[in-house]
Structures are given as C-alpha cells and as structure tokens.
Design a protein around this motif. Structure first.
Motif, PDB file in Angstrom:
ATOM      1  N   SER A 242       0.841  -1.203   0.000  1.00  0.00           N
ATOM      2  CA  SER A 242       0.000   0.000   0.000  1.00  0.00           C
ATOM      3  C   SER A 242       0.867   1.240   0.000  1.00  0.00           C
ATOM      4  O   SER A 242       2.006   1.223   0.480  1.00  0.00           O
ATOM      5  N   SER A 243       0.301   2.339  -0.533  1.00  0.00           N
ATOM      6  CA  SER A 243       0.930   3.652  -0.389  1.00  0.00           C
ATOM      7  C   SER A 243      -0.161   4.655  -0.080  1.00  0.00           C
ATOM      8  O   SER A 243      -1.273   4.557  -0.611  1.00  0.00           O
ATOM      9  N   SER A 244       0.137   5.607   0.800  1.00  0.00           N
ATOM     10  CA  SER A 244      -0.880   6.579   1.197  1.00  0.00           C
ATOM     11  C   SER A 244      -0.236   7.894   1.579  1.00  0.00           C
ATOM     12  O   SER A 244       0.943   7.946   1.943  1.00  0.00           O
ATOM     13  N   GLY A 245      -1.031   8.960   1.473  1.00  0.00           N
ATOM     14  CA  GLY A 245      -0.571  10.276   1.870  1.00  0.00           C
ATOM     15  C   GLY A 245       0.053  11.080   0.771  1.00  0.00           C
ATOM     16  O   GLY A 245       0.486  12.209   0.998  1.00  0.00           O
ATOM     17  N   GLU A 246       0.119  10.519  -0.458  1.00  0.00           N
ATOM     18  CA  GLU A 246       0.706  11.259  -1.561  1.00  0.00           C
ATOM     19  C   GLU A 246      -0.241  12.370  -1.991  1.00  0.00           C
ATOM     20  O   GLU A 246      -1.443  12.149  -2.156  1.00  0.00           O
ATOM     21  N   LYS A 247       0.274  13.573  -2.157  1.00  0.00           N
ATOM     22  CA  LYS A 247      -0.543  14.746  -2.443  1.00  0.00           C
ATOM     23  C   LYS A 247      -1.367  14.539  -3.713  1.00  0.00           C
ATOM     24  O   LYS A 247      -0.870  14.115  -4.743  1.00  0.00           O
ATOM     25  N   ASN A 248      -2.665  14.878  -3.577  1.00  0.00           N
ATOM     26  CA  ASN A 248      -3.608  14.841  -4.703  1.00  0.00           C
ATOM     27  C   ASN A 248      -3.815  13.449  -5.284  1.00  0.00           C
ATOM     28  O   ASN A 248      -4.275  13.301  -6.414  1.00  0.00           O
ATOM     29  N   LYS A 249      -3.489  12.406  -4.521  1.00  0.00           N
ATOM     30  CA  LYS A 249      -3.694  11.048  -5.014  1.00  0.00           C
ATOM     31  C   LYS A 249      -4.426  10.215  -3.974  1.00  0.00           C
ATOM     32  O   LYS A 249      -4.290  10.421  -2.768  1.00  0.00           O
ATOM     33  N   GLU A 250      -5.216   9.258  -4.482  1.00  0.00           N
ATOM     34  CA  GLU A 250      -5.915   8.339  -3.609  1.00  0.00           C
ATOM     35  C   GLU A 250      -4.928   7.343  -3.001  1.00  0.00           C
ATOM     36  O   GLU A 250      -3.817   7.148  -3.505  1.00  0.00           O
ATOM     37  N   MET A 251      -5.353   6.695  -1.940  1.00  0.00           N
ATOM     38  CA  MET A 251      -4.573   5.590  -1.399  1.00  0.00           C
ATOM     39  C   MET A 251      -4.588   4.444  -2.418  1.00  0.00           C
ATOM     40  O   MET A 251      -5.607   4.139  -3.032  1.00  0.00           O
ATOM     41  N   THR A 252      -3.431   3.837  -2.613  1.00  0.00           N
ATOM     42  CA  THR A 252      -3.319   2.703  -3.533  1.00  0.00           C
ATOM     43  C   THR A 252      -2.981   1.453  -2.727  1.00  0.00           C
ATOM     44  O   THR A 252      -2.118   1.496  -1.845  1.00  0.00           O
ATOM     45  N   TYR A 253      -3.676   0.356  -3.010  1.00  0.00           N
ATOM     46  CA  TYR A 253      -3.422  -0.855  -2.241  1.00  0.00           C
ATOM     47  C   TYR A 253      -3.587  -2.104  -3.099  1.00  0.00           C
ATOM     48  O   TYR A 253      -4.373  -2.153  -4.044  1.00  0.00           O
TER      49      TYR A 253
END
Length: 384
Positions: A242-253
C-alpha cells in the motif's frame, strides 16, 4: 430441589454485515441469550450497493486515526483473526497470511500503532519508493470477504442463532413486537407471547449507513465514503502493498486473497452515493496499482519489458463499488434506553455502527464492547 434454569434473554440485532454478524455471534456464544438477526440483505445474496461488507478489500492494517480506543478494537480483532487464520483452523480458508509493505508520503503517529504487528520492521530509506518519507513491513491477514461473511453466518446459526429476512422502517417496530413484527417473519423460537407479540429484552443496531434512515435513530452524522476497486486474477501475487498520503492522489493498495483474486484499489470519496464503477476510476486504479506493484502483470509479460495497463486487462475479473459507512465523530458504540410504545417500559438499545472503511479490522473488538454494554444494561437496568 434443583434451581430453575434461568430464561435466556431475547436480543434482536439489526443488520447482517460484518459488524452485525460478528456481534450476533459473539453474544449468542455466551449462552445467556437467544439472538435473532433481522436483515434485508444476507451474505449469500446477489451483490448490492446497499450491502457494504461484500465490497471490502479487506486486510488488517490498523486505523490511521490517532485514537487509542480505536486501536484497541483493531488490536483485539487482529488477535482473533490471526488465530482464525492459523494453519488447520476451521476458518483458515477465509484468510491469507501475507507479508505487508506500507509506504507513506506524510507524517505518521508516534508511536506507530502497527509496531505491535508480527515481524514489524521499519524500511531503510534506500528501499522506499520515490517520494515516500516512511515505510514499514509486517505480517498480517487478508480476508476473502464473501467466504468469511458466510462463515460468520453459518457459525451463528450453528450455535442456535436465528435469521429473519425483512426491512425495518422504525426501531419501534422491533422494540414493541420483536422479529414477529417484520412482515413475513417465521416465528421459530423468536418470542413467546399471546395476542400481542412480546418485544425483545434488548436491541442492537448494526445497520451502518442504514442508521441514517432508520426511524427513531436517524443518525445524520452518518455519511458514505465511496470506494471503487478492481479485481484481478493473479495467483502469483502473495504479498500486500500500500501507499498513502501522496498529495492529490488516492490511497493505492494491493490485497491478495487465498482464492487467487487480488483487490486493487482504490478511491475514497466522502458523500459520493454513485452506485456503479466509473470507467475513468477503473483506469486510474489500474495505473496506480501497476506503478506500485509491477508484479500484478504475469511473469511472462514482465520478462519481456515494462508491463502496461493493457497487459492487466485480460486478467480483470470484476470491479467493486461500495459505500463505506462513515460517521462524524467516529464509531457509535454505546447503549441508550428507549421507550416501548404504549407505555410498556423501556429497553436498552446498543448502537454499534459508523466504522467507515475499518469494519472488518475492528469487528471483533467492537462486538466484545457491544456485548459488555448489553450485559451491563440488562444486569443493572436503566441508570437513575
């Protein structure tokens, strides 16, 4: 002379999502109650936007909200699910134990709540993806949602629980008449009574978004957070990422299931009620998922060069779209006393809803708290 066997208390649970079924099972197992679940939709029914639990990913990675009480619910639930997922367990087929990697683009709470997870490690800076400021890895479980929901249902029935299919417009229907007040309900062991059906000793509300519309509850703090996912058949993926918190982007999992399906997500849009997958979101999810996890593409494709979204399309087996039952102020987990119509006293109503996207990972902890609230209310009565 032997003491008479105490009568079991009659309890109605409204809702058969993961929160309702787990709560009903927890209470029925205690042996002091006859529990009846009333629900409009059950796990084996066709997929419906109104039944959120079927659309969940789902994996156990803890709620990011800085709330120690929430983390206790998560921690207790993980302990139960880790045991259920053990090799040889009767519920093993519902779960997949995986190595999980999480990348973050924003600050994390200190201490990190995930530090309690098995095999926890902080990733060295050299292994972070571009732009990430923090990364961790640990062992956890993913949940094959359709199988697990039916497991909960079967376990509940096996210990004597009762299911009534029906729709309740106002909580007073159930408070006054119990499950017999639901049109078309079979009587079963539900409630004894004369000309007028006897109501239950307690009611537990586990309706998720339905709590916003149930007469007598009408919790306007409830709102949907729409989520969309893509399901890929990729048996070679046996890890979570998972990745989260990237500006202007949804969480990816990336959430693999034991069945070889992999859930790729996602979106997280408050107050969006649209019930169907949007094609542009599907494309965006696949692009983000492939960037985070090139291993989604078959090994033979990767051996020939950098994979593209077009390489994934033949392996897409479905799309999901659900409305997470979120609540301003967080989970409502409390008891109140509500009047029985026609002046026939009051009964305790335990509320257990508003888990947002964290219902599965807080389910057993929430169920145990709801059971304690129920027991306290029935033992001690209404506070002065």
């Amino acid at each position: 002379m032997a003491s008479p066997i105490p009568m079991k208390k009659e309890v109605v649970v409204l809702g058969a999502g993961v929160i309702g079924l787990t709560t009903a099972l927890q209470i029925q197992r205690e042996g002091k109650y006859n529990v009846t679940v009333i629900a409009e939709t059950l796990p084996s029914d066709p997929e419906s936007i109104t039944y959120t639990s079927q659309w969940a990913g789902a994996h156990h990675v803890y709620n990011p909200i800085e709330d120690p009480a929430q983390h206790k619910l998560d921690e207790r639930t993980f302990d139960v699910m880790w045991e259920l997922s053990a090799p040889g367990s009767e519920a093993e087929e519902c779960f997949l134990r995986v190595h999980q990697t999480e990348y973050f683009f924003s600050e994390r709470p200190i201490p990190e709540p995930l530090e309690t997870m098995p095999d926890f490690q902080r990733l060295p800076e050299s292994s972070l993806i571009p732009g990430a400021t923090w990364g961790i890895s640990f062992s956890t479980v993913t949940i094959d949602v359709p199988i697990y929901l039916n497991y909960l249902l079967m376990q509940f029935l096996a210990v004597g629980g009762c299911i009534v299919r029906g729709s309740v417009q106002h909580i007073n229907q159930v408070i006054e008449g119990g499950a017999r007040a639901v049109p078309g309900a079979s009587t079963g062991h539900i409630f004894s009574g004369g000309a007028r059906p006897k109501g239950p000793d307690a009611v537990i509300v586990c309706l998720g978004l339905g709590a916003r519309f149930l007469g007598g509850v009408e919790d306007k703090n409830m709102f949907p957070i729409r989520g969309q996912t893509v399901i890929i058949r990729a048996p070679w993926v046996r890890f979570g990422r998972s990745s989260s918190g990237e500006k202007n982007k949804e969480m990816t999992y990336i959430i693999p299931r034991r069945s070889s399906d992999v859930i790729v997500g996602g979106t997280k849009v408050p107050n969006d009620w649209y019930p169907k997958p949007r094609p542009e979101s599907t494309r965006d999810i696949l692009e983000r998922g492939l960037a985070l996890c090139p291993e989604l593409a078959p090994p033979e494709i990767r051996s020939q060069g950098t994979p593209t979204v077009e390489n994934l399309l033949p392996h897409v087996v479905g799309q999901g779209c659900g409305l997470r039952p979120a609540r301003k102020g967080g989970i409502r987990l409390e008891a109140e006393w509500m009047s029985v119509p026609h002046g026939r006293g009051k009964v305790p109503v335990v509320h257990n809803y508003g888990h947002g996207g964290y219902g599965f990972q807080a389910s057993w902890g929430s169920a145990e708290v709801a059971a304690r609230l129920l027991e306290d209310a029935l033992e001690h009565g209404q506070p002065e």
